[in-house]
Design a protein around this motif. Structure first.
Motif, PDB file in Angstrom:
ATOM      1  N   PHE A  90     -10.379  -7.586   3.239  1.00 51.15           N
ATOM      2  CA  PHE A  90      -8.998  -7.610   3.682  1.00 51.15           C
ATOM      3  C   PHE A  90      -8.103  -7.192   2.528  1.00 51.15           C
ATOM      4  CE2 PHE A  90     -11.111 -10.248   6.694  1.00 51.15           C
ATOM      5  CZ  PHE A  90     -10.347 -10.250   7.857  1.00 51.15           C
ATOM      6  N   ARG A  91      -6.868  -6.822   2.826  1.00 61.26           N
ATOM      7  CA  ARG A  91      -5.914  -6.520   1.770  1.00 61.26           C
ATOM      8  C   ARG A  91      -4.548  -7.054   2.148  1.00 61.26           C
ATOM      9  NH1 ARG A  91      -5.593   0.099   2.406  1.00 61.26           N
ATOM     10  NH2 ARG A  91      -4.419   0.138   4.383  1.00 61.26           N
ATOM     11  N   GLN A  92      -3.747  -7.333   1.135  1.00 58.55           N
ATOM     12  CA  GLN A  92      -2.408  -7.845   1.350  1.00 58.55           C
ATOM     13  C   GLN A  92      -1.454  -7.184   0.369  1.00 58.55           C
ATOM     14  OE1 GLN A  92      -2.043 -12.117   1.259  1.00 58.55           O
ATOM     15  NE2 GLN A  92      -0.192 -12.036   2.517  1.00 58.55           N
ATOM     16  N   ALA A  93      -0.507  -6.434   0.905  1.00 59.31           N
ATOM     17  CA  ALA A  93       0.530  -5.800   0.110  1.00 59.31           C
ATOM     18  C   ALA A  93       1.733  -6.730   0.013  1.00 59.31           C
ATOM     19  CB  ALA A  93       0.942  -4.469   0.739  1.00 59.31           C
ATOM     20  N   PRO A  94       2.579  -6.546  -0.999  1.00 58.54           N
ATOM     21  CA  PRO A  94       3.757  -7.411  -1.149  1.00 58.54           C
ATOM     22  C   PRO A  94       4.619  -7.425   0.110  1.00 58.54           C
ATOM     23  CG  PRO A  94       3.446  -6.109  -3.120  1.00 58.54           C
ATOM     24  CD  PRO A  94       2.473  -5.577  -2.111  1.00 58.54           C
ATOM     25  N   GLY A  95       4.956  -8.615   0.583  1.00 54.65           N
ATOM     26  CA  GLY A  95       5.804  -8.762   1.744  1.00 54.65           C
ATOM     27  C   GLY A  95       5.138  -8.511   3.078  1.00 54.65           C
ATOM     28  N   LYS A  96       3.831  -8.281   3.085  1.00 55.35           N
ATOM     29  CA  LYS A  96       3.116  -7.991   4.320  1.00 55.35           C
ATOM     30  C   LYS A  96       2.026  -9.021   4.584  1.00 55.35           C
ATOM     31  CE  LYS A  96       2.232  -3.813   5.530  1.00 55.35           C
ATOM     32  NZ  LYS A  96       1.629  -2.450   5.582  1.00 55.35           N
ATOM     33  N   GLU A  97       1.571  -9.068   5.830  1.00 55.05           N
ATOM     34  CA  GLU A  97       0.474  -9.948   6.203  1.00 55.05           C
ATOM     35  C   GLU A  97      -0.846  -9.400   5.681  1.00 55.05           C
ATOM     36  OE1 GLU A  97       2.829 -12.706   7.800  1.00 55.05           O
ATOM     37  OE2 GLU A  97       0.655 -12.889   7.921  1.00 55.05           O
ATOM     38  N   ARG A  98      -1.788 -10.299   5.470  1.00 53.46           N
ATOM     39  CA  ARG A  98      -3.125  -9.881   5.092  1.00 53.46           C
ATOM     40  C   ARG A  98      -3.775  -9.154   6.272  1.00 53.46           C
ATOM     41  NH1 ARG A  98      -6.710 -14.095   1.718  1.00 53.46           N
ATOM     42  NH2 ARG A  98      -4.660 -14.105   0.700  1.00 53.46           N
ATOM     43  N   GLU A  99      -4.355  -7.975   6.027  1.00 52.83           N
ATOM     44  CA  GLU A  99      -4.897  -7.160   7.090  1.00 52.83           C
ATOM     45  C   GLU A  99      -6.352  -6.784   6.846  1.00 52.83           C
ATOM     46  OE1 GLU A  99      -2.723  -3.505   7.416  1.00 52.83           O
ATOM     47  OE2 GLU A  99      -3.290  -2.802   5.427  1.00 52.83           O
ATOM     48  N   PHE A 100      -7.070  -6.617   7.936  1.00 55.36           N
ATOM     49  CA  PHE A 100      -8.473  -6.237   7.893  1.00 55.36           C
ATOM     50  C   PHE A 100      -8.633  -4.814   7.389  1.00 55.36           C
ATOM     51  CE2 PHE A 100     -12.099  -4.213  10.001  1.00 55.36           C
ATOM     52  CZ  PHE A 100     -13.139  -5.062   9.638  1.00 55.36           C
ATOM     53  N   VAL A 101      -9.623  -4.602   6.539  1.00 56.40           N
ATOM     54  CA  VAL A 101      -9.934  -3.278   6.010  1.00 56.40           C
ATOM     55  C   VAL A 101     -11.296  -2.791   6.500  1.00 56.40           C
ATOM     56  CG1 VAL A 101     -10.316  -1.888   3.940  1.00 56.40           C
ATOM     57  CG2 VAL A 101      -8.520  -3.645   3.965  1.00 56.40           C
ATOM     58  N   ALA A 102     -12.338  -3.597   6.302  1.00 62.32           N
ATOM     59  CA  ALA A 102     -13.692  -3.199   6.667  1.00 62.32           C
ATOM     60  C   ALA A 102     -14.577  -4.424   6.769  1.00 62.32           C
ATOM     61  CB  ALA A 102     -14.271  -2.216   5.646  1.00 62.32           C
ATOM     62  N   GLY A 103     -15.671  -4.309   7.523  1.00 58.30           N
ATOM     63  CA  GLY A 103     -16.635  -5.386   7.644  1.00 58.30           C
ATOM     64  C   GLY A 103     -18.032  -4.832   7.803  1.00 58.30           C
ATOM     65  N   ILE A 104     -19.035  -5.656   7.486  1.00 59.38           N
ATOM     66  CA  ILE A 104     -20.426  -5.223   7.567  1.00 59.38           C
ATOM     67  C   ILE A 104     -21.297  -6.388   8.023  1.00 59.38           C
ATOM     68  CG2 ILE A 104     -20.889  -5.707   5.125  1.00 59.38           C
ATOM     69  CD1 ILE A 104     -22.645  -3.122   5.150  1.00 59.38           C
ATOM     70  N   SER A 105     -22.262  -6.097   8.911  1.00 57.13           N
ATOM     71  CA  SER A 105     -23.155  -7.117   9.438  1.00 57.13           C
ATOM     72  C   SER A 105     -24.113  -7.614   8.366  1.00 57.13           C
ATOM     73  CB  SER A 105     -23.941  -6.554  10.622  1.00 57.13           C
ATOM     74  OG  SER A 105     -24.797  -5.504  10.197  1.00 57.13           O
ATOM     75  N   TRP A 106     -24.833  -8.688   8.681  1.00 55.40           N
ATOM     76  CA  TRP A 106     -25.756  -9.269   7.707  1.00 55.40           C
ATOM     77  C   TRP A 106     -26.861  -8.298   7.308  1.00 55.40           C
ATOM     78  CZ3 TRP A 106     -30.927  -9.611   8.678  1.00 55.40           C
ATOM     79  CH2 TRP A 106     -31.330  -9.502  10.012  1.00 55.40           C
ATOM     80  N   SER A 107     -27.272  -7.437   8.234  1.00 53.65           N
ATOM     81  CA  SER A 107     -28.333  -6.470   7.957  1.00 53.65           C
ATOM     82  C   SER A 107     -27.817  -5.219   7.257  1.00 53.65           C
ATOM     83  CB  SER A 107     -29.025  -6.071   9.247  1.00 53.65           C
ATOM     84  OG  SER A 107     -28.159  -5.325  10.082  1.00 53.65           O
TER      85      SER A 107
END
Length: 123
Positions: free
Chosen positions: A37-54
């Motif tokens: 996730f990422r959070q810029a100044p004054g903004k909500e934390r947002e999803f960037v990328a995800g990966i499964s356990w495998s």
């Protein structure tokens, strides 16, 4: 319980690249999905990328698709985010997150978080 520590952030010019790492300890890393996730100044934390356990299934925000690549090395207990063609709007604190249930794009789905690493992209 798993402890997460991010590294690899810094200052880069527009069009440049950075590779972020998320080092895990304290539990079985393979049991956890990993997300960024990422959070810029004054903004909500947002999803960037995800990966499964495998590592076989990946997810990306539309804003980074084609530019960022998420991966993991379970033997090294480390997740990665390769960031290329960076834009000034990518400037944010980047956080690694993990859970044992599956990748979701919502902050509240994750109990385990790293401390964050700053990425600054100059124009």
């Amino acid at each position: 319980q798993v402890e997460l520590v991010e590294s690899g952030g810094g200052l880069v010019q527009a069009g440049g690249s950075l590779r972020l790492a998320c080092s895990a300890s304290g539990s079985s890393f393979i049991s956890y999905v990993v997300a960024w996730f990422r959070q810029a100044p004054g903004k909500e934390r947002e999803f960037v990328a995800g990966i499964s356990w495998s590592g076989s299934i990946t997810y990306y925000a539309d804003s980074v698709k084609g530019r960022f690549t998420i991966s993991r090395d379970n033997a090294e207990n480390t997740g990665y985010l390769q960031m290329t063609n960076l834009h000034p709007e990518d400037t944010a604190i980047y956080y690694c997150a993990a859970n044992t249930r599956g990748v979701k794009r919502i902050v509240g789905s994750y109990e385990h978080w790293g401390q964050g690493t700053q990425v600054t992209v100059s124009s």
